[in-house]
Design a protein around this motif. Structure first.
Motif, PDB file in Angstrom:
ATOM      1  N   ARG A 123     -31.952  -2.455   1.198  1.00 18.95           N
ATOM      2  CA  ARG A 123     -32.009  -1.413   2.230  1.00 18.95           C
ATOM      3  C   ARG A 123     -32.954  -1.833   3.363  1.00 18.95           C
ATOM      4  O   ARG A 123     -32.658  -1.609   4.536  1.00 18.95           O
ATOM      5  CB  ARG A 123     -32.423  -0.070   1.616  1.00 18.95           C
ATOM      6  N   ARG A 124     -34.079  -2.426   3.011  1.00 21.98           N
ATOM      7  CA  ARG A 124     -34.991  -2.904   4.047  1.00 21.98           C
ATOM      8  C   ARG A 124     -34.316  -3.981   4.900  1.00 21.98           C
ATOM      9  O   ARG A 124     -34.433  -3.975   6.132  1.00 21.98           O
ATOM     10  CB  ARG A 124     -36.269  -3.460   3.424  1.00 21.98           C
ATOM     11  N   GLY A 125     -33.593  -4.895   4.264  1.00 24.00           N
ATOM     12  CA  GLY A 125     -32.886  -5.930   5.003  1.00 24.00           C
ATOM     13  C   GLY A 125     -31.854  -5.353   5.953  1.00 24.00           C
ATOM     14  O   GLY A 125     -31.699  -5.820   7.094  1.00 24.00           O
ATOM     15  N   ILE A 130     -30.078  -4.143  11.457  1.00 22.75           N
ATOM     16  CA  ILE A 130     -29.449  -3.217  12.406  1.00 22.75           C
ATOM     17  C   ILE A 130     -30.387  -2.948  13.585  1.00 22.75           C
ATOM     18  O   ILE A 130     -29.965  -2.967  14.740  1.00 22.75           O
ATOM     19  CB  ILE A 130     -29.047  -1.908  11.695  1.00 22.75           C
ATOM     20  N   ILE A 131     -31.656  -2.709  13.305  1.00 19.51           N
ATOM     21  CA  ILE A 131     -32.611  -2.482  14.396  1.00 19.51           C
ATOM     22  C   ILE A 131     -32.669  -3.695  15.309  1.00 19.51           C
ATOM     23  O   ILE A 131     -32.684  -3.567  16.543  1.00 19.51           O
ATOM     24  CB  ILE A 131     -34.002  -2.137  13.831  1.00 19.51           C
ATOM     25  N   GLY A 132     -32.687  -4.877  14.730  1.00 21.82           N
ATOM     26  CA  GLY A 132     -32.737  -6.089  15.534  1.00 21.82           C
ATOM     27  C   GLY A 132     -31.527  -6.248  16.435  1.00 21.82           C
ATOM     28  O   GLY A 132     -31.639  -6.761  17.559  1.00 21.82           O
ATOM     29  N   LYS A 133     -30.364  -5.796  15.969  1.00 22.93           N
ATOM     30  CA  LYS A 133     -29.125  -5.959  16.746  1.00 22.93           C
ATOM     31  C   LYS A 133     -28.996  -4.957  17.883  1.00 22.93           C
ATOM     32  O   LYS A 133     -28.282  -5.218  18.858  1.00 22.93           O
ATOM     33  CB  LYS A 133     -27.916  -5.840  15.814  1.00 22.93           C
ATOM     34  N   ILE A 134     -29.648  -3.802  17.773  1.00 22.48           N
ATOM     35  CA  ILE A 134     -29.430  -2.775  18.796  1.00 22.48           C
ATOM     36  C   ILE A 134     -30.676  -2.442  19.617  1.00 22.48           C
ATOM     37  O   ILE A 134     -30.593  -1.693  20.589  1.00 22.48           O
ATOM     38  CB  ILE A 134     -28.880  -1.478  18.166  1.00 22.48           C
ATOM     39  N   ALA A 144     -25.955   6.191  20.778  1.00 26.94           N
ATOM     40  CA  ALA A 144     -24.608   6.428  20.255  1.00 26.94           C
ATOM     41  C   ALA A 144     -24.393   5.654  18.952  1.00 26.94           C
ATOM     42  O   ALA A 144     -23.789   6.164  17.995  1.00 26.94           O
ATOM     43  CB  ALA A 144     -23.563   6.027  21.300  1.00 26.94           C
ATOM     44  N   ILE A 145     -24.895   4.430  18.906  1.00 26.09           N
ATOM     45  CA  ILE A 145     -24.735   3.610  17.701  1.00 26.09           C
ATOM     46  C   ILE A 145     -25.502   4.207  16.536  1.00 26.09           C
ATOM     47  O   ILE A 145     -25.006   4.250  15.394  1.00 26.09           O
ATOM     48  CB  ILE A 145     -25.192   2.163  17.987  1.00 26.09           C
ATOM     49  N   THR A 146     -26.710   4.690  16.780  1.00 21.14           N
ATOM     50  CA  THR A 146     -27.487   5.269  15.683  1.00 21.14           C
ATOM     51  C   THR A 146     -26.855   6.557  15.170  1.00 21.14           C
ATOM     52  O   THR A 146     -26.901   6.834  13.965  1.00 21.14           O
ATOM     53  CB  THR A 146     -28.944   5.528  16.106  1.00 21.14           C
ATOM     54  N   GLU A 147     -26.254   7.336  16.069  1.00 17.48           N
ATOM     55  CA  GLU A 147     -25.574   8.544  15.616  1.00 17.48           C
ATOM     56  C   GLU A 147     -24.325   8.194  14.808  1.00 17.48           C
ATOM     57  O   GLU A 147     -23.979   8.887  13.839  1.00 17.48           O
ATOM     58  CB  GLU A 147     -25.224   9.430  16.803  1.00 17.48           C
ATOM     59  N   GLU A 148     -23.651   7.117  15.194  1.00 16.73           N
ATOM     60  CA  GLU A 148     -22.496   6.648  14.407  1.00 16.73           C
ATOM     61  C   GLU A 148     -22.950   6.212  13.021  1.00 16.73           C
ATOM     62  O   GLU A 148     -22.286   6.497  12.010  1.00 16.73           O
ATOM     63  CB  GLU A 148     -21.807   5.489  15.124  1.00 16.73           C
TER      64      GLU A 148
END
Length: 285
Positions: A123-125, A130-134, A144-148
């Motif tokens: 889960r940490r990975g 995901i944070i690194g990509k957005i 919008a991506i986080t809400e998705e």
């Protein structure tokens, strides 16, 4: 946070923060940030001076950290992203809490990857990937991506991660210092200049109205020089009346340092020896 986090075991929790405060009190002269900034600018900063700072405005700042600071007799500065004070939630927390509470053992997030979620390390990975990509996408696209992601995880999140305005007043009334951290925590380097200036100014004015006092302390969101903010933003901060500002460039600031770009570091070390060695490396750097 009050207890260790199994997903982020290196994050500082109450017991470790109390240990760190005791070490700092023993080793350093812990100063209010405005005083340290003024003395640095005047060339009169005492040896072994240090400051304690918190970013963003999380509720655990006053619920968990404040009693420890008071017990140790220490002052800290809390930088507040003012747009989240009334039930808001930062985008990265949406990612973290969506993955934390997701009941699926595997998450397919389209262009942003597929992730196993069978344990805390996985889960940490997933969260870090995901944070690194957005992180550096335009604000509206990022939201919008986080809400998705939230929808895909099927999670209902508690919006009370951040403090309310009364929490900011409580910190100030307890002798802590309050600084601005923009309204919505944007990447200033990716924000149009007029909008960046308004983010900085609006957060300053909000806090001044809330506390009926000048706000002269500022923290750059994310805070990496040349990546998250640029020289033009330092100029804005100076023109808007801030006296001291901090980045997230790791290190220690000494004679000749710019009071509007002080260095900091995050104390994630678990032992007194490791913590002390990191401080020494910062000083030598």
């Amino acid at each position: 946070m009050p207890r260790p986090d199994e997903i982020f075991p290196d994050e500082v929790h109450a017991q470790r923060f109390e240990q760190i405060c005791a070490w700092l009190k023993c080793w350093f002269q812990v100063l209010p940030l405005d005083e340290a900034g003024r003395l640095l600018a005047e060339g009169r900063l005492p040896s072994r001076a240090c400051c304690i700072t918190f970013d963003d405005g999380y509720a655990d700042n006053h619920e968990v950290a404040l009693p420890i600071l008071q017990k140790q007799g220490l002052c800290a500065t809390f930088f507040i992203a003012t747009g989240f004070l009334n039930g808001g939630r930062m985008w990265n927390d949406t990612v973290i809490e969506s993955i934390r509470h997701c009941r699926q053992q595997h998450l397919d997030f389209g262009n942003f990857g597929s992730y196993g979620l069978s344990g805390p390390a996985e889960r940490r990975g997933a969260i870090e990937a995901i944070i690194g990509k957005i992180k550096y996408l335009p604000v509206e696209q990022r939201l919008a991506i986080t809400e998705e992601l939230l929808a895909r995880c099927g999670v209902q999140l508690d919006a009370r991660l951040m403090m309310a305005p009364d929490g900011v007043r409580l910190l100030r009334d307890a002798g802590m210092q309050i600084g601005a951290h923009t309204v919505s925590h944007p990447i200033l380097a990716s924000t149009p200049p007029d909008a960046a200036r308004e983010e900085i100014l609006s957060s300053k004015r909000f806090l001044e109205d809330l506390l009926s006092q000048d706000c002269t302390l500022f923290a750059y969101p994310n805070g990496k020089p040349g990546r998250d903010y640029l020289p033009e933003h330092v100029t804005m901060v100076r023109e808007l009346g801030f006296k001291t500002a901090v980045s997230t460039a790791w290190g220690a600031s000494g004679v000749g340092a710019d009071p509007l770009q002080l260095q900091r570091f995050t104390p994630w070390d678990r032992t007194k020896t490791a913590f002390g060695l990191r401080l020494m490396r910062n000083l030598l750097a």
